[in-house]
Motif scaffolding. Structure first.
Motif, PDB file in Angstrom:
ATOM      1  N   GLN A   1       0.849  -1.181   0.000  1.00 21.92           N
ATOM      2  CA  GLN A   1       0.000   0.000   0.000  1.00 21.92           C
ATOM      3  C   GLN A   1       0.884   1.229   0.000  1.00 21.92           C
ATOM      4  N   GLU A   2       0.417   2.309  -0.567  1.00 21.27           N
ATOM      5  CA  GLU A   2       1.266   3.486  -0.618  1.00 21.27           C
ATOM      6  C   GLU A   2       0.473   4.762  -0.462  1.00 21.27           C
ATOM      7  N   PHE A   3       1.211   5.816  -0.082  1.00 21.71           N
ATOM      8  CA  PHE A   3       0.675   7.161  -0.043  1.00 21.71           C
ATOM      9  C   PHE A   3       1.332   7.943  -1.165  1.00 21.71           C
TER      10      PHE A   3
ATOM     11  N   GLU B   1       4.858   2.980   1.895  1.00 19.99           N
ATOM     12  CA  GLU B   1       4.228   1.747   1.423  1.00 19.99           C
ATOM     13  C   GLU B   1       4.202   0.689   2.506  1.00 19.99           C
TER      14      GLU B   1
ATOM     15  N   SER C   1      -6.680   3.172   7.073  1.00 20.69           N
ATOM     16  CA  SER C   1      -6.387   1.877   6.447  1.00 20.69           C
ATOM     17  C   SER C   1      -5.026   1.840   5.775  1.00 20.69           C
ATOM     18  N   ASN C   2      -4.524   3.002   5.378  1.00 21.30           N
ATOM     19  CA  ASN C   2      -3.227   3.016   4.712  1.00 21.30           C
ATOM     20  C   ASN C   2      -2.055   3.062   5.692  1.00 21.30           C
ATOM     21  N   TYR C   3      -2.361   3.094   6.998  1.00 14.66           N
ATOM     22  CA  TYR C   3      -1.327   2.963   8.016  1.00 14.66           C
ATOM     23  C   TYR C   3      -1.537   1.623   8.729  1.00 14.66           C
TER      24      TYR C   3
END
Length: 490
Positions: free
Chosen positions: A26-28, A102, A346-348
Motif C-alpha cells: 500500500q502506498e501514499f 508503502e 487503512s493506509n497505516y
C-alpha cells in the motif's frame, strides 16, 4: 569535491555500507511535488565517532538533499508512528524530502525490498540490519541512524491456556492477577499439552525479531526451553530441544491464527495483543515493558550505500524522524489521540481507533476489563529512545548467540565491532546537533554527546533480575541457566 557533511560521514572511522530498501503493497502519494528551493542552513553538525567514543564536534553546513523523492516501507504496527507523523506533520517536506510510504506484506518482503533498492528506507526489526550485516539469512550491509521506539510488545495466550494458568497466579486485593506474570505459571500447561501429544505452539513475527527474543527470554526465565537454531547443520527451525515450538506468523494474522487453534499464544506488537482482547479470543499476560523495562524495539533501516551516496538526505530524514518522535511524546502523551486517528487509517495500521488507543494512549488491557495505566508502554522520544546505542545492538547479538543463530563463540570485541558497523550514532548526532542549532529541540533533550560512549549503563530491570552490561557480552551470556554459553556448539 565532497561537501562538509559528506566528508564528516565518509571519514568516520567506522563508516561502512548498508544493504538496500524495502518493497510494499500500500502506498501514499507525496503531499506535494513542488520543487521549492530549501535554503535552510544548519550549523554545528556531527561528530565522526571512533571505535570506542565520539571525537570533537565538527561545524558544517548541511546542503540540499541529494535525493528528494523517497519511498519508505513499514509493517502495520503502531510503532511505525514516527514515519506516519513525519509525513502527516510535514517534517519530511521541511527537509525538502517528498516521501511515499508503502505498507509491506511481511518482514521478509520488507527486508528484500530494502536490499534490492525498491525502497529507500524502512521501519525495521532491530535484528534485521544486524543479522543482514552479519550474513545470517541474507547478506547485506544495512545501518540504522535512528531507533524508533522503546517497548510496545506483549505476549498473548488463548482463552483455554489462560484458564489453566489463572488459578495458580497471585491475586491483589481486588482479585486481579499480580503483574508481572512469569512463565512459571505457563510451564505446567506446556508440560500437560506435551504429555497429551499436543506440541505447544507459539507465534512470533520473524526469526531475528525482538518478539522472538523476548518470547524466548520470558519462556526460559520460567524454565520452558524455547529451542535452538543450528544453521551450521542446516537447521533454522529454532525448535531443537524445545519444550515450546516457536514459528513465524505475520503480525496482522496473529489473532486469527490464535483463534483457529493453530497456535496457543504469541508475541507481537500492538495493536494485535489488544485485538485479541477486543475479539474475546485471548488474554495478554505480560508486556515487554515487564520483561525488560524500556527495551529497544524497532529501528529505521537504510543501506550503508544510501548513507554514503546521499549524506545530506540521510541527515535530513533523520531530523524529520526525530521531530516526529518528539511530537509523539510531547505534552505527556497529549498528542497521542491525534496520532491514533492517523494510525487508524487503512493506509497505516488500519485497526479500529479504540483498539489502537487501548495501548497507545498510556493504558494496556490484559484480561477483558483489567485495564491498567502503563504510560511508557509506547515510548518514542523520552529516555533517549531515538538514540542508536551500541549496547542495544549487542543485546540482540547475545540472544542470537544464546539460541544458536550464531553457532560459535565470539570475542567481546567481535560483538562491539559488529554493533559499530550497524548502529550509527555519528549520523544521529549530526541530525540532533543541527536541530539544536535551529532551536527546534533543546540540547537537554538529547544525550550529552561530549560524554556519550554509545553504551547504556548496566540495565537491571529484567523479569529474571539478571543485569545486562553491553560492554561484557560473554559474561552476560554465562549468567543464563538455559541457553548456549562459551564453548557450547550444537
Amino acid at each position: 569535491m565532497k561537501s562538509n557533511t559528506e566528508a564528516i560521514l565518509s571519514t568516520s572511522t567506522t563508516a561502512i555500507s548498508v544493504a538496500e530498501t524495502v518493497r510494499g503493497t500500500q502506498e501514499f502519494l507525496p503531499k506535494s511535488k513542488s520543487r521549492w528551493l530549501n535554503t535552510l542552513k544548519l550549523t554545528s553538525l556531527a561528530l565522526a565517532f571512533s571505535t570506542a567514543m565520539f571525537s570533537s564536534l565538527s561545524h558544517a553546513e548541511l546542503g540540499e538533499p541529494e535525493k528528494e523523492d523517497l519511498t519508505f516501507g513499514f509493517i502495520k504496527l503502531t510503532d511505525m508512528a514516527p514515519i506516519a507523523i513525519a509525513y502527516e506533520k510535514g517534517y519530511f517536506e521541511d527537509e525538502g524530502l517528498y516521501v511515499t510510504i508503502e505498507a509491506q506484506a511481511n518482514w521478509k518482503v520488507l527486508l528484500d525490498g530494502v536490499i534490492d533498492g525498491r525502497l529507500d528506507g524502512a521501519h525495521m526489526l532491530a535484528g534485521q540490519p544486524i543479522a543482514a550485516t552479519m550474513g545470517y539469512g541474507t547478506k547485506a550491509e544495512i545501518i540504522t541512524p535512528f531507533s524508533m521506539d522503546l517497548n510496545g510488545n506483549g505476549i498473548t495466550v488463548s482463552n483455554e491456556v489462560w484458564k489453566k494458568m489463572k488459578p495458580g497466579l497471585a491475586k491483589d486485593a481486588s482479585g486481579k492477577p499480580v503483574h508481572p506474570i512469569k512463565a512459571d505459571a505457563l510451564k505446567p500447561v506446556v508440560e500437560q499439552y506435551n504429555a497429551e501429544g499436543k506440541p505447544f505452539k507459539m507465534g512470533m513475527v520473524f526469526p531475528v525479531s525482538t518478539h522472538n527474543y523476548e518470547l524466548r527470554y520470558w519462556l526460559a526465565a520460567g524454565g520452558i526451553h524455547p529451542g535452538y537454531y543450528a544453521p551450521h547443520k542446516g537447521d533454522t527451525s529454532g525448535q531443537l530441544d524445545a519444550d515450546a515450538l516457536l514459528s513465524v506468523t505475520p503480525p496482522p494474522q496473529m489473532p486469527s491464527t490464535l483463534e483457529s487453534g493453530t497456535i496457543y499464544g504469541y508475541c507481537v506488537g500492538e495493536p494485535w495483543n489488544q485485538q485479541a482482547v477486543f475479539k474475546g479470543i485471548g488474554v495478554p499476560v505480560v508486556t515487554d515493558y515487564e520483561i525488560w523495562k524500556n527495551n529497544p524495539e524497532k529501528v529505521f533501516g537504510i543501506t550503508a550505500e544510501f548513507a554514503k551516496k546521499y549524506p545530506n538526505t540521510t541527515i535530513r530524514l533523520t531530523r524529520a524522524l526525530i521531530r516526529a518522535a518528539k511530537w509523539l511524546d510531547d505534552n505527556n502523551n497529549g498528542n497521542r489521540p491525534e496520532a491514533v486517528k492517523i494510525l487508524a487509517q487503512s493506509n497505516y495500521v488500519g485497526a479500529d481507533y479504540d483498539v489502537i488507543a487501548n495501548s497507545m494512549t498510556g493504558t494496556f488491557e490484559y484480561e477483558k476489563g483489567d485495564k491498567r495505566e502503563v504510560p511508557d508502554f509506547n515510548v518514542f522520544f523520552r529516555h533517549h529512545a531515538t538514540y542508536p546505542y551500541y549496547s542495544d545492538a549487542i543485546w540482540y547479538l547475545t540472544q542470537m548467540r544464546r539460541w544458536g543463530q550464531i553457532s560459535d563463540d565470539k570475542s567481546d570485541d567481535w560483538y562491539k565491532d559488529l554493533a559499530k558497523k550497524v548502529y550509527r550514532p555519528d549520523i544521529y548526532q549530526a541530525a540532533a546537533e543541527s536541530l539544536i542549532a535551529d532551536k527546534l529541540i533543546g540540547k537537554d533533550e538529547f544525550p550529552d554527546f561530549a560524554q556519550e560512549t554509545g553504551y547504556r549503563k548496566p540495565q537491571k530491570h529484567f523479569i529474571d533480575n539478571i543485569v545486562y552490561d553491553g560492554t561484557q557480552p560473554n559474561a552476560y551470556l554465562s549468567k543464563f541457566a538455559i541457553g548456549l554459553k562459551a564453548g557450547d556448539r550444537l
